[in-house]
Design a protein around this motif. Structure first.
Motif, PDB file in Angstrom:
ATOM      1  N   GLY A  13       1.174  -1.643  -0.201  1.00 15.36           N
ATOM      2  CA  GLY A  13       0.252  -0.639  -0.055  1.00 15.36           C
ATOM      3  C   GLY A  13       0.557   1.653  -0.492  1.00 15.36           C
ATOM      4  N   SER A  14       1.856   1.312  -1.099  1.00 12.88           N
ATOM      5  CA  SER A  14       3.284   2.566  -0.874  1.00 12.88           C
ATOM      6  C   SER A  14       2.574   3.403  -1.096  1.00 12.88           C
ATOM      7  N   THR A  15       1.027   3.438  -1.782  1.00 10.32           N
ATOM      8  CA  THR A  15       0.491   4.770  -2.725  1.00 10.32           C
ATOM      9  C   THR A  15      -0.637   5.036  -1.835  1.00 10.32           C
ATOM     10  N   GLY A  16      -0.839   4.745  -0.417  1.00 10.14           N
ATOM     11  CA  GLY A  16      -1.989   5.096   0.047  1.00 10.14           C
ATOM     12  C   GLY A  16      -1.607   6.383   1.332  1.00 10.14           C
ATOM     13  N   SER A  17      -1.811   6.325   2.382  1.00 10.66           N
ATOM     14  CA  SER A  17      -1.824   7.690   3.335  1.00 10.66           C
ATOM     15  C   SER A  17      -0.771   7.160   3.683  1.00 10.66           C
ATOM     16  N   ILE A  18      -1.338   6.273   4.631  1.00  9.42           N
ATOM     17  CA  ILE A  18       0.385   5.460   5.399  1.00  9.42           C
ATOM     18  C   ILE A  18       1.144   5.565   4.515  1.00  9.42           C
ATOM     19  N   GLY A  19       1.339   4.395   3.597  1.00 16.71           N
ATOM     20  CA  GLY A  19       2.557   4.368   2.261  1.00 16.71           C
ATOM     21  C   GLY A  19       3.630   5.597   2.236  1.00 16.71           C
ATOM     22  N   VAL A  20       2.705   6.848   1.520  1.00 17.51           N
ATOM     23  CA  VAL A  20       3.529   7.849   1.644  1.00 17.51           C
ATOM     24  C   VAL A  20       4.146   8.616   2.953  1.00 17.51           C
ATOM     25  N   ASN A  21       2.960   8.228   3.817  1.00 18.30           N
ATOM     26  CA  ASN A  21       4.429   8.787   4.965  1.00 18.30           C
ATOM     27  C   ASN A  21       5.457   7.304   5.134  1.00 18.30           C
ATOM     28  N   THR A  22       5.179   6.950   5.008  1.00 21.26           N
ATOM     29  CA  THR A  22       6.513   5.615   5.255  1.00 21.26           C
ATOM     30  C   THR A  22       7.344   6.669   4.286  1.00 21.26           C
ATOM     31  N   LEU A  23       6.781   6.712   3.625  1.00 26.11           N
ATOM     32  CA  LEU A  23       8.176   6.783   2.043  1.00 26.11           C
ATOM     33  C   LEU A  23       8.983   8.188   2.743  1.00 26.11           C
ATOM     34  N   ASP A  24       8.013   9.279   3.336  1.00 25.52           N
ATOM     35  CA  ASP A  24       8.774  10.116   3.679  1.00 25.52           C
ATOM     36  C   ASP A  24       9.793   9.469   4.867  1.00 25.52           C
ATOM     37  N   VAL A  25       9.427   9.051   6.005  1.00 20.80           N
ATOM     38  CA  VAL A  25      10.593   8.347   7.161  1.00 20.80           C
ATOM     39  C   VAL A  25      11.700   7.447   6.533  1.00 20.80           C
ATOM     40  N   ILE A  26      11.569   7.157   5.162  1.00 21.15           N
ATOM     41  CA  ILE A  26      12.301   6.523   4.891  1.00 21.15           C
ATOM     42  C   ILE A  26      13.210   7.976   3.937  1.00 21.15           C
ATOM     43  N   ARG A  27      12.451   8.498   3.595  1.00 17.15           N
ATOM     44  CA  ARG A  27      13.543   9.574   2.988  1.00 17.15           C
ATOM     45  C   ARG A  27      14.197  10.206   3.370  1.00 17.15           C
ATOM     46  N   GLN A  28      14.085  10.634   4.956  1.00 20.66           N
ATOM     47  CA  GLN A  28      14.026  11.174   5.693  1.00 20.66           C
ATOM     48  C   GLN A  28      15.374  10.936   6.323  1.00 20.66           C
ATOM     49  N   PRO A 151       2.196  -1.906  16.009  1.00 16.05           N
ATOM     50  CA  PRO A 151       1.114  -0.962  15.440  1.00 16.05           C
ATOM     51  C   PRO A 151       1.804   0.529  14.929  1.00 16.05           C
ATOM     52  N   ILE A 152       0.956   0.664  13.641  1.00 14.31           N
ATOM     53  CA  ILE A 152       1.421   2.298  13.911  1.00 14.31           C
ATOM     54  C   ILE A 152      -0.171   2.977  13.532  1.00 14.31           C
ATOM     55  N   ASP A 153      -1.238   2.339  13.787  1.00  9.79           N
ATOM     56  CA  ASP A 153      -2.456   2.756  14.875  1.00  9.79           C
ATOM     57  C   ASP A 153      -1.991   4.137  15.546  1.00  9.79           C
ATOM     58  N   ARG A 270       3.887   9.778  11.009  1.00 11.35           N
ATOM     59  CA  ARG A 270       5.048   9.690  10.345  1.00 11.35           C
ATOM     60  C   ARG A 270       5.641   9.658  11.976  1.00 11.35           C
ATOM     61  N   ILE A 271       5.189  10.165  13.141  1.00 12.00           N
ATOM     62  CA  ILE A 271       5.392   9.371  14.558  1.00 12.00           C
ATOM     63  C   ILE A 271       5.704   7.941  14.796  1.00 12.00           C
ATOM     64  N   PRO A 272       4.246   7.599  14.643  1.00 14.06           N
ATOM     65  CA  PRO A 272       4.345   5.855  15.025  1.00 14.06           C
ATOM     66  C   PRO A 272       5.001   5.602  13.660  1.00 14.06           C
ATOM     67  N   ILE A 273       4.604   5.345  12.580  1.00 13.53           N
ATOM     68  CA  ILE A 273       5.245   4.775  11.528  1.00 13.53           C
ATOM     69  C   ILE A 273       7.127   4.517  12.056  1.00 13.53           C
ATOM     70  N   GLN A 274       7.691   5.609  12.466  1.00 17.02           N
ATOM     71  CA  GLN A 274       9.123   5.923  12.775  1.00 17.02           C
ATOM     72  C   GLN A 274       9.136   4.444  13.424  1.00 17.02           C
ATOM     73  N   TYR A 275       8.412   4.625  14.661  1.00 18.09           N
ATOM     74  CA  TYR A 275       8.201   4.251  15.543  1.00 18.09           C
ATOM     75  C   TYR A 275       8.575   2.547  15.283  1.00 18.09           C
ATOM     76  N   ALA A 276       7.633   2.311  14.541  1.00 17.13           N
ATOM     77  CA  ALA A 276       7.589   0.951  14.355  1.00 17.13           C
ATOM     78  C   ALA A 276       8.403   0.103  13.519  1.00 17.13           C
ATOM     79  N   LEU A 277       8.568   0.936  12.625  1.00 14.88           N
ATOM     80  CA  LEU A 277      10.380   1.124  11.805  1.00 14.88           C
ATOM     81  C   LEU A 277      11.282   0.179  12.426  1.00 14.88           C
TER      82      LEU A 277
END
Ligand code: MN
Length: 391
Positions: A13-28, A151-153, A270-277
Motif C-alpha cells: 500500500g505504498s501509494t496510500g496515505s500510510i505508504g506515502v508517509n512511510t516513504l517520507d520517513v525513509i526519505r529522511q 502497531p502503526i495505528d 510519521r511518528i508512529p510509523i517511524q517508531y514501528a520501523l
C-alpha cells in the motif's frame, strides 16, 4: 533488535496515505531505511514516481488491468515489476525484507499479514482489520514464529510506547482516545442528513476515505478496541474509549497503582510509523514540536453510544467473540462503500451492520478459509440487504 544495520522495508500500500508517509520517513533517513519493495493496488502513476525516487528492488501491482497497462509503457531498469499476490509471495520467500509495512485497507490485508508471519518477517501493522477479523489466528501465529507485530495505528503505538519497560507490571485499563470525528457535536436529527463529503472532512487527521468514514461513525474506534484487545491481551472490559477532540494525547495506560502514562504529540502519522520501523530506537523527524501554549486546553468527553451506535456494535462483537468481529468488519466495509456511493444514508450504516450480526451463527475463528468464507458470505448478504431494503 538493536542492530544498526540498514533496514529493508516492504510497503504493502505504498501509494496510500500510510505508504506515502512511510516513504517520507525513509526519505529522511537514508542511512537507516531503504524501500526494498513497493506495492500498490491500482495507482501506477504514483508508483512510477516512487520507483524513480526510491529505486526499490521490486514493485508489485495487485490489480491485473493496472499491471497490464503499466507493463506496456514501463522501461526503467533496476526495479523488477511483479504481479499481484504471487509477486508478494515471491518477495517474501526469496528476498526477505526486514520489516513488512501492511497498509492495505480492509480484509485484503489479512492474507499478506499471514504470509509475512510465516516468512518470519517483523510486521509494522497499519491494517487494523487484520486483527479485527483474525486476532486469535494472527497472535498465535506471531508467537509461534517469534515475530513482532508493531502497531502503526497512533493509539496502539501510544500504548506500545507507554508499555516500554513495563513488562513486569499489570495493566488496569487501556484508555483509547478518539477525536470524535467531524460529527461529534451534531444532533441525532442532523446526522440523518449528513453527506459523504461532510463525513470525509476529518478535523485532525488526513487519511484514506474508508478510515475517514469509520472515524465519522466511531466504528474506527470500535475496530481499535478490538485491535487493542488482541495486541495487549487485557480483559475485554478494561479497554475504554474517551473522546479527546484535540488529538494530542494519542492514548493512555493505567497500571495497578492507578498511575497513568500517556503518549502525546502533534497529530503526525510519521511518528508512529517511524517508531514501528525501528523499534525501540527513535530518530529525528521534521515535524513541528508540540507547543503547549497553542494547545492550552485538553478536553475529555464520554462517547455518545446512542448517537454513534457503531462503537457499541464493536464492543458487542468483541464480547461475543468467535467470528462476530469478522462479520462486523465485512458488513462495515460494504456499508461504508455503499454510503460513499450515495446508496445509503449515514445513519443506515449501523442498522445494516447490526442486522448482519444478529443473523450470524458463530464459528471457529482460527481457520483462514473459514474466515474467508464468512467474509465473502457476509459481503453478499450485506449487499443483498442494501439493494433490497435501503435503496
Ligand atoms: Mn487510530
Amino acid at each position: 533488535m538493536y542492530s544498526n544495520k540498514m533496514k529493508n522495508i516492504c510497503i504493502l500500500g505504498s501509494t496510500g496515505s500510510i505508504g506515502v508517509n512511510t516513504l517520507d520517513v525513509i526519505r529522511q533517513h537514508p542511512e537507516n531505511f531503504r524501500a526494498q519493495t513497493l506495492i500498490t493496488n491500482t495507482n501506477t502513476d504514483l508508483l512510477e514516481k516512487q520507483i524513480s525516487e526510491f529505486c526499490p528492488d521490486y514493485a508489485i501491482i495487485y490489480n491485473k488491468s493496472a499491471y497490464d497497462g503499466f507493463m506496456t509503457q514501463f522501461s526503467k531498469s533496476g526495479t523488477e515489476i511483479l504481479f499481484g499476490y504471487d509477486g508478494l509471495l515471491y518477495v517474501l520467500n526469496n528476498n526477505k525484507p526486514d520489516v513488512f509495512v501492511n497498509a492495505f485497507v480492509g480484509f485484503a490485508g489479512l492474507n499478506p499479514t499471514i504470509q509475512a508471519l510465516k516468512s518470519k518477517i517483523n510486521i509494522a501493522l497499519a491494517n487494523k482489520e487484520t486483527l479485527v477479523v483474525a486476532g486469535s489466528l494472527i497472535m498465535n501465529l506471531a508467537e509461534k514464529m517469534d515475530v513482532n507485530i508493531i502497531p502503526i495505528d497512533s493509539e496502539h503505538s501510544a500504548i506500545w510506547q507507554c508499555l516500554a519497560g513495563e513488562n513486569q507490571n499489570k495493566i488496569r485499563r487501556l484508555i483509547l482516545t478518539a477525536s470524535g470525528g467531524p460529527f461529534r457535536t451534531k444532533s441525532r436529527e442532523e446526522l440523518r442528513h449528513v453527506t459523504p463529503a461532510e463525513a470525509l472532512k476529518h478535523p485532525n487527521w488526513k487519511m484514506g476515505s474508508k478510515i475517514t468514514i469509520d472515524s465519522a461513525t466511531l466504528m474506527n474506534k470500535g475496530l481499535e478496541v478490538i485491535e487493542a484487545y488482541w495486541l495487549y491481551n487485557v480483559n475485554k472490559s478494561s479497554i475504554e474509549v474517551v473522546i479527546h477532540p484535540q488529538s494530542i494525547i494519542h492514548s493512555m495506560v493505567e497500571f495497578e497503582d492507578k498511575s497513568i502514562k500517556a503518549q502525546l504529540g502533534v497529530p503526525d502519522m510519521r511518528i508512529p510509523i517511524q517508531y514501528a520501523l525501528d523499534f525501540p530506537r527513535r530518530h529525528e523527524l521534521d515535524t513541528p514540536a508540540m507547543d503547549f501554549l497553542q494547545f492550552d486546553t485538553l478536553t475529555f468527553e464520554q462517547p455518545d453510544l446512542e448517537k454513534f451506535p457503531c462503537l457499541n456494535l464493536a464492543y458487542e462483537a468483541l464480547k461475543s467473540g468467535k467470528t462476530y468481529s469478522a462479520v462486523l468488519n465485512a458488513a462495515n466495509e460494504v456499508a461504508v462503500a455503499a454510503f460513499l456511493n450515495h446508496e445509503i444514508k449515514y445513519v443506515d450504516i449501523p442498522v445494516i451492520i447490526e442486522s448482519q450480526l444478529e443473523n450470524h451463527i458463530p464459528e471457529d475463528a482460527e481457520d483462514f478459509n473459514n474466515l474467508l468464507e464468512i467474509d465473502t458470505r457476509t459481503r453478499e448478504s450485506t449487499r443483498h440487504d442494501i439493494v433490497t431494503s435501503f435503496k
